[in-house]
Design an enzyme around this catalytic site. Sequence first.
Site, short mmCIF file in Angstrom:
data_model
loop_
_atom_site.label_atom_id
_atom_site.label_comp_id
_atom_site.label_asym_id
_atom_site.label_seq_id
_atom_site.Cartn_x
_atom_site.Cartn_y
_atom_site.Cartn_z
N LYS A 119 -6.51 -3.50 -6.43
CA LYS A 119 -5.22 -2.90 -6.10
C LYS A 119 -4.66 -2.27 -7.38
O LYS A 119 -4.83 -2.81 -8.46
CB LYS A 119 -4.26 -3.97 -5.57
CG LYS A 119 -2.83 -3.48 -5.32
CD LYS A 119 -2.71 -2.50 -4.17
CE LYS A 119 -1.29 -1.99 -3.98
NZ LYS A 119 -1.23 -0.88 -3.00
N CYS A 141 0.46 7.50 -5.41
CA CYS A 141 1.14 6.55 -4.52
C CYS A 141 2.30 7.24 -3.80
O CYS A 141 3.19 7.77 -4.45
CB CYS A 141 1.66 5.35 -5.28
SG CYS A 141 2.58 4.28 -4.15
O1 RRO Z 1 1.14 0.42 -2.35
C1 RRO Z 1 1.27 1.44 -1.63
O2 RRO Z 1 2.26 1.63 -0.91
C2 RRO Z 1 0.23 2.48 -1.60
C3 RRO Z 1 -0.34 3.02 -2.74
BR1 RRO Z 1 -0.01 2.37 -4.46
C4 RRO Z 1 -1.24 4.11 -2.61
O3 RRO Z 1 -1.79 4.66 -3.59
N1 RRO Z 1 -1.51 4.57 -1.36
C5 RRO Z 1 -0.93 4.05 -0.26
O4 RRO Z 1 -1.20 4.51 0.86
N2 RRO Z 1 -0.08 2.99 -0.39
#
Ligand code: RRO
Length: 312
Positions: free
Chosen positions: A45, A131
Amino acid sequence: MISTATTLAGSNFDNCMMNASGVYCMDSDELLAVENSKAATFVTKSGTLQPRKGNPEPRYFETEFGSINSMGLPNNGVDYYLDFVSQDQINHPGKTYFLSITGFNLAEDLELLQKVTDSDFAGVVELNLSCPNVPGKPQTGYDFETVDAILKAVFDVYHKPLGVKLPPYFDIIHFDQMAEILNKYPLSYVNSINSIGNGLYINDDTETVVIKPKQGFGGIGGEYVKPTALANVHAFYQRLNKDIQIIGTGGIQTGKDIFEHILCGASMVQVGTALMVEGPVIFERLTAELEAIMAEKGYDNIEDFRGKLNYL
Ligand code: RRO
């Protein structure tokens, strides 16, 4: 003998499939589940300098054709992932892992990379520039000048394998402009695509949104996004220097989907929504399905068809 092996960022992998960052990679239990599956390796993550709880729940919802999420970057902090991967490297010598990181500005990106440099990490860094879900923070990948400035500063200080996770682009001029920027830097790879940002899914019975953050707006993944993902993979394959490889992410549910990503130019693929739905056992099915297609078409390895998409 049919092989789905690949080479990426100078490392060999015995399969061309892995998880997409954000799915099955929040903590050691999830990462070990991917580690012990048929996947070639895992990506963590996206880690930030400090641990984050992320957005309020519900923040992920599965629909008929995919998913919507607004997780808001929940993670255990980059030190947690660095410690985990450093230990895993010792347990599995010769295996290469991916560490995803994301800062909220250039200074944080550089601080994160300094932590990587100071650690025993020997894998590949994936810098997440896309993100879509942190309230008040636009997706960096849509600000071309900032991407250029970040990559310049990053490669001034970091000289080990590093790739970037990009948002989807939707206009030919944007493929051209982004590729021109990316081609200036010694990137190991680009990973296309992150989720399609700020979609809205609603329940018409209750007349409400299905996730709580941002009044229901969130990143779309799954079957909906495959044509956009294939377009981004192929557009970058057509435009990038051949030493910048491509990881294809988006809409992979079957071996046929992986075949298509590779045909568009991907050297590796990542699975998000479908992995969330089926769990790490999915990699057995995907591998068998890809091998069956390759057998039928007479291909021995993925280089036999990678990037060889035909035009009318
Ligand atoms: O954590 C998120 O809300 C998230 C991230 Br960092 C990302 O790069 N892509 C996404 O769909 N959710």
